[in-house]
Design an enzyme around this catalytic site. Sequence first.
Site, PDB file in Angstrom:
ATOM      1  N   CYS A 126      42.905  31.685  36.699  1.00 24.58           N
ATOM      2  CA  CYS A 126      41.635  31.821  37.413  1.00 24.58           C
ATOM      3  C   CYS A 126      41.770  32.957  38.415  1.00 24.58           C
ATOM      4  O   CYS A 126      42.771  33.672  38.448  1.00 24.58           O
ATOM      5  CB  CYS A 126      41.221  30.519  38.087  1.00 24.58           C
ATOM      6  SG  CYS A 126      42.196  30.081  39.538  1.00 24.58           S
ATOM      7  N   ASP A 127      40.769  33.115  39.253  1.00 27.52           N
ATOM      8  CA  ASP A 127      40.704  34.270  40.138  1.00 27.52           C
ATOM      9  C   ASP A 127      41.888  34.331  41.096  1.00 27.52           C
ATOM     10  O   ASP A 127      42.553  35.348  41.218  1.00 27.52           O
ATOM     11  CB  ASP A 127      39.394  34.214  40.936  1.00 27.52           C
ATOM     12  CG  ASP A 127      38.829  35.593  41.183  1.00 27.52           C
ATOM     13  OD1 ASP A 127      39.285  36.549  40.538  1.00 27.52           O
ATOM     14  OD2 ASP A 127      37.930  35.716  42.025  1.00 27.52           O
TER      15      ASP A 127
END
Length: 503
Positions: free
Chosen positions: A416-417
């Site tokens: 994810c980010d």
Amino acid sequence: MATTTSSPASGTSARVRVQRFGTFLSNMIMPNIPALIAWGLLTALFIDVGWLPNADLATMVGPTIHYLLPILIAATGGRMVHGDRGAVVGAFAVMGAIAGSDLLVAEFNATLPEDASQLGQVHMFIGAMILGPLAAYVMKRVDALWDGRIKAGFEMLVNMFSAGIVAFVMAIVGFWVVAPVVNEVMEVLGNAVETLVDNNLLPLTSLLIEPAKVFFLNNAINHGVLTPLGLTEAAESGKSVLFLLEANPGPGLGLLLAYSVFGRGIAKVTAPGAAIIHFLGGIHEIYFPYVLMKPKLILAMIAGGMTGVAVNVALDVGLRAPAAPGSIFAVYAQTARGSYLGVTLAVLASAAVTFAVAAVLLKLDKSDDEGDLAAATAQMEANKGKKSSVAGALTGGATGATGTTTREIKNIVFACDAGMGSSAMGASVLRKKIQASGHPEVTVVNKAISNLSDDVDLVVTHQDLTDRAREKSPSAIHVSVDNFMGSPRYDEIVTMVQDNNRA
């Protein structure tokens, strides 16, 4: 839920570039959040208006925010670009910006009448996020000039002196170039925020922040603007409302509660659990798919966000430092003395308004969940500027540009980010299922997309982040999901492992 393993896009959309920039900023800030929390505790306890005022211990507050935190951020940014050598030159370079900024402030204050309000210190957080990576990049290019050309026995001499010279030169650049620019930028941004506050317009920032969050574009705003400004304000007044613009868990809670009552199908079933993870665990990403399924619900998020900001401004409340993750526990841990009631009212009010608006929109909605999800996928493709396969790429084996994938799967990464939050949750679910299926040889970990490499077998990401993951791991099988709690996708991954890892 959609899955895809299509080939990378030929170009990079503006949205992906903003995401990448925001992620880079986030990766400089997030590892240093513990230091920010420690500084917040120092201010909460020991400054003259703290819970346990202590003039001696309070002497740590100023040097920590003015020197230590920018140096840590610069070192982190430098390490991201060029390892330990980048960290060292980046950390030293920011000292030039700090010293240059202090000199400019002192010279300006010297021109003011004695009874005039003096300009305060400018804390070099933006300067650190510029100089850390920049100095490391220069060091990387310098190292490349004589890579493999140094005579045996002179390696240490060259490496040490080259790094020292680069650090020295970049500190001078920080002193004469970066410091004046950052001082001007901080003045402009500070005046803009002051204007918004004085004219009761700060709630309008939700028009930008709430949609940006859903499309993973918030990091550039949060860590590039709000955190530096908030820390400067908190250093002067002991609190800042800017830390609550993005971190308030109220709007997300209101949305998920509305789905729990008025939603349909899988969205209604999963919303209560998502609400707990969002509100208590601080993983805001978990509510993004619920908005993407029905994009008009962004109106509810904006309404709730504006309400929360308006209450915070009206009651003059704020946090001492950033709340990370955005859990209600983290928010209360950083709440300034005297702000607890106001912060609580803002969270409740924003949740209530979001719930009310979302409830109306869900009640008026006549389409079924499947149709809404298909529409959201089409919108996602329009945002990405490319066509994505909606067919289940894991059904009967993942397919890519070269056909059916039968490679043995030994390592899986849920990316994810920021490499925390949603990826940690997804990795935990996958890991348990993989182990229960009798495949202990398969590792399942979570990482930030920026830390991915091309030595993994399978990567799972949110559909809005898959293009960036492919750039880092082009050889891997890529699985896109639009719901972090989508266990059917994880079951299909287990099936793929069982099919591909047969002896």
